[in-house]
Design an enzyme around this catalytic site. Structure first.
Site, PDB file in Angstrom:
ATOM      1  N   ASP A 129       9.350   2.645  -0.781  1.00 63.34           N
ATOM      2  CA  ASP A 129       8.377   3.369   0.027  1.00 63.34           C
ATOM      3  C   ASP A 129       8.673   3.032   1.485  1.00 63.34           C
ATOM      4  OD1 ASP A 129       6.303   4.455   1.370  1.00 63.34           O
ATOM      5  OD2 ASP A 129       4.707   3.531   0.189  1.00 63.34           O
ATOM      6  N   LYS A 189       4.874   9.376   8.367  1.00 59.00           N
ATOM      7  CA  LYS A 189       4.717   8.871   9.736  1.00 59.00           C
ATOM      8  C   LYS A 189       5.758   9.435  10.721  1.00 59.00           C
ATOM      9  CE  LYS A 189       2.345   4.804   7.914  1.00 59.00           C
ATOM     10  NZ  LYS A 189       0.968   4.704   8.282  1.00 59.00           N
ATOM     11  N   TYR A 244       0.860  -1.190   0.000  1.00 51.93           N
ATOM     12  CA  TYR A 244       0.000   0.000   0.000  1.00 51.93           C
ATOM     13  C   TYR A 244       0.888   1.228   0.000  1.00 51.93           C
ATOM     14  CZ  TYR A 244      -3.391   3.488   1.627  1.00 51.93           C
ATOM     15  OH  TYR A 244      -4.192   4.605   1.742  1.00 51.93           O
TER      16      TYR A 244
HETATM   17  C1  LIG Z   1       4.069   2.225   3.101  1.00 54.23           C
HETATM   18  C2  LIG Z   1       3.054   3.328   3.074  1.00 54.23           C
HETATM   19  N1  LIG Z   1       3.079   4.218   2.068  1.00 54.23           N
HETATM   20  C3  LIG Z   1       2.202   5.231   2.013  1.00 54.23           C
HETATM   21  C4  LIG Z   1       1.220   5.387   2.963  1.00 54.23           C
HETATM   22  C5  LIG Z   1       0.271   6.524   2.882  1.00 54.23           C
HETATM   23  O1  LIG Z   1       0.544   7.446   3.874  1.00 54.23           O
HETATM   24  P1  LIG Z   1      -0.583   8.467   4.369  1.00 54.23           P
HETATM   25  O2  LIG Z   1      -1.608   7.636   5.067  1.00 54.23           O
HETATM   26  O3  LIG Z   1       0.160   9.408   5.258  1.00 54.23           O
HETATM   27  O4  LIG Z   1      -1.124   9.135   3.150  1.00 54.23           O
HETATM   28  C6  LIG Z   1       1.159   4.485   4.018  1.00 54.23           C
HETATM   29  C7  LIG Z   1       0.117   4.609   5.047  1.00 54.23           C
HETATM   30  O5  LIG Z   1      -0.119   3.747   5.841  1.00 54.23           O
HETATM   31  C8  LIG Z   1       2.096   3.426   4.082  1.00 54.23           C
HETATM   32  O6  LIG Z   1       2.098   2.544   5.076  1.00 54.23           O
END
Ligand SMILES: Cc1ncc(COP(=O)(O)O)c(C=O)c1O
Length: 433
Positions: free
Chosen positions: A241, A269, A146
């Protein structure tokens, strides 16, 4: 305890009238565990308190950011100070440079950093940059990973998308989805096949180097090295990511642990210390393609917001001390040992995966190596387990497709309480199997 959550039940009914599904992010709904979400009043150290006054030991950590626990004094102090100066200026501040310097310092593969407001924005922008830099359109994404809710990345996504059992999303046009090629995680041949077919049309591969959004799964030996090599050979960018894993598994994230240098990295985060934030970063020649240095446009009214930067910087400064990670590892090891002993003693059909301070207890006896393995888990058993743990005051992510997080605020006694609760829950479920 459910009748002790009357206020939460009422609050949820009220919220549902004015907020779609009653929550501002689907992962917060307890639909997969057939419960109403618990409304939170406050957090303190390793604990959350709901509006009915119940106390929970927390393993969600606001989905990752709260690595130091709730309200760490160093962060609060900085926020209070900034509050008096102003909460947003829409003009540069020195603190933005300071946090960027720290990120550059921690990450070998990073020369420059652009701050945004969420992980979603970070990955969306990184994809745009990869396309703009390479002049190519297609992106490879791994099944069950995700990366936020940007159109290109909502195909076969993990986290809330997987929890709700959605394949893609209405509203994402076919043409957009067509440019995203999805392959299973930990499958080298599948990636080779895509490069054979599309070769120089591929702008990049984006992945969670260690997954959290289909539960915790580590890359098989050689997998990340393989991705590094094949992208380099084909002139595509490797995008890690690290929104979840960055600063959590090590100061330098998964890329430090596995000694792989991606072309671009995305963060979120922890770098906001609990405030809304995201960032994308990488080598100078690529990052200088971003406006105003270069032609790839990306902007933000609140980007580099001083409150978020203060909270992030104060958190990252704490993480400069590598002892934080060795202490987290000790806590995580204790929990792993305890859970595994429980599973063994009760002969319970469960499988425990952990990397650093992230773990998932999968309700299957099989080894879990990819999204399909997670989909094969017993989701009803997970839901029953979740409820048992909540009743014992342990707050877990309400889905099998998620990672649990260990914070620095957890004490030995907290961990022992959790291991005992795990034993009680599994014992009860075992009797009903
Ligand atoms: C690996 C990863 N990338 C991107 C995101 C998206 O981040 P946000 O919820 O701050 O938009 C998340 C959210 O959980 C994530 O775990």
């Amino acid at each position: 305890m459910s009748d002790q959550r009357k206020k939460s039940v009422k609050a949820f009914k009220r919220a549902q009238k004015v907020i779609p599904g009653g929550v501002n992010s689907p992962a917060r709904a307890f639909s997969a565990v057939e419960m109403d979400p618990i409304f939170i009043e406050k957090g303190e150290g390793a604990y959350l308190y709901d509006i009915d006054g119940n106390q929970y030991l927390d393993y969600v950590n606001s989905w990752g950011p709260m690595i130091l626990g709730y309200n760490p004094p160093q962060v609060i102090k900085k926020l209070k100070k900034q509050l008096k100066k102003g909460t947003s200026f829409g003009a540069p501040t020195e603190i933005e440079t300071e946090i960027a310097e720290l990120i550059v310092d921690f990450y070998q593969a990073v020369d420059k950093v652009r701050m945004v407001n969420s992980g979603t924005e970070a990955t969306m922008s990184a994809i745009r940059l990869a396309r703009g830099y390479t002049g190519r359109d297609k992106i490879i994404k791994l099944e069950g990973c995700y990366h936020g809710h940007g159109d290109s990345l909502l195909v076969d996504a993990g986290s809330g998308v997987a929890t709700l059992g959605i394949k893609g999303s209405p509203g994402v046009t076919e043409n957009t989805a067509k440019e995203t090629i999805v392959v299973p995680y930990n499958d080298q041949q599948a990636v080779e096949k895509v490069f054979k077919e599309y070769g120089f049309e591929i702008a990049g591969i984006i992945l969670e180097p260690i997954t959290g959004n289909m539960g915790v799964i580590a890359p098989e030996p050689g997998y990340l090295e393989f991705l590094r090599e094949i992208t380099r050979k084909n002139g595509a960018l490797l995008i890690f990511d690290e929104v979840m894993t960055g600063f959590r598994l090590a100061r330098g994230g998964a890329q430090e642990l596995y000694e792989i240098e991606p072309d671009l990295s995305t963060f979120g985060k922890i770098i906001g210390g609990g405030m809304p934030v995201g960032a994308y970063a990488g080598r100078e020649e690529i990052m200088d393609y971003v406006a105003p240095a270069g032609p790839v446009y990306q902007a933000g009214t609140l980007s580099g917001n001083p409150m978020a930067m203060q909270a992030g910087l104060a958190t990252l400064k704490e993480l400069k001390n590598k002892k934080v990670y060795s202490k987290l590892e000790k806590k995580a090891e204790k929990l792993e040992k305890g859970f595994k002993k429980n599973i063994e003693e009760l002969e319970f059909p469960a499988y425990f995966n952990r990397v650093g301070s992230m773990f998932t207890l999968f309700f299957t006896e099989q080894e879990v190596k990819n999204y399909q393995d997670v989909k094969n888990c017993d989701l009803d058993l997970f839901a029953a387990y979740f409820k048992e743990m909540i009743e014992q005051g342990i707050y877990l992510p309400p889905s099998q497709f998620e990672a649990n997080f260990i914070s620095a605020a957890l004490s030995e006694a907290d961990l022992e309480k959790t291991i005992t609760a795990n034993y009680q829950a599994l014992k009860k479920l075992k009797a009903e199997l």
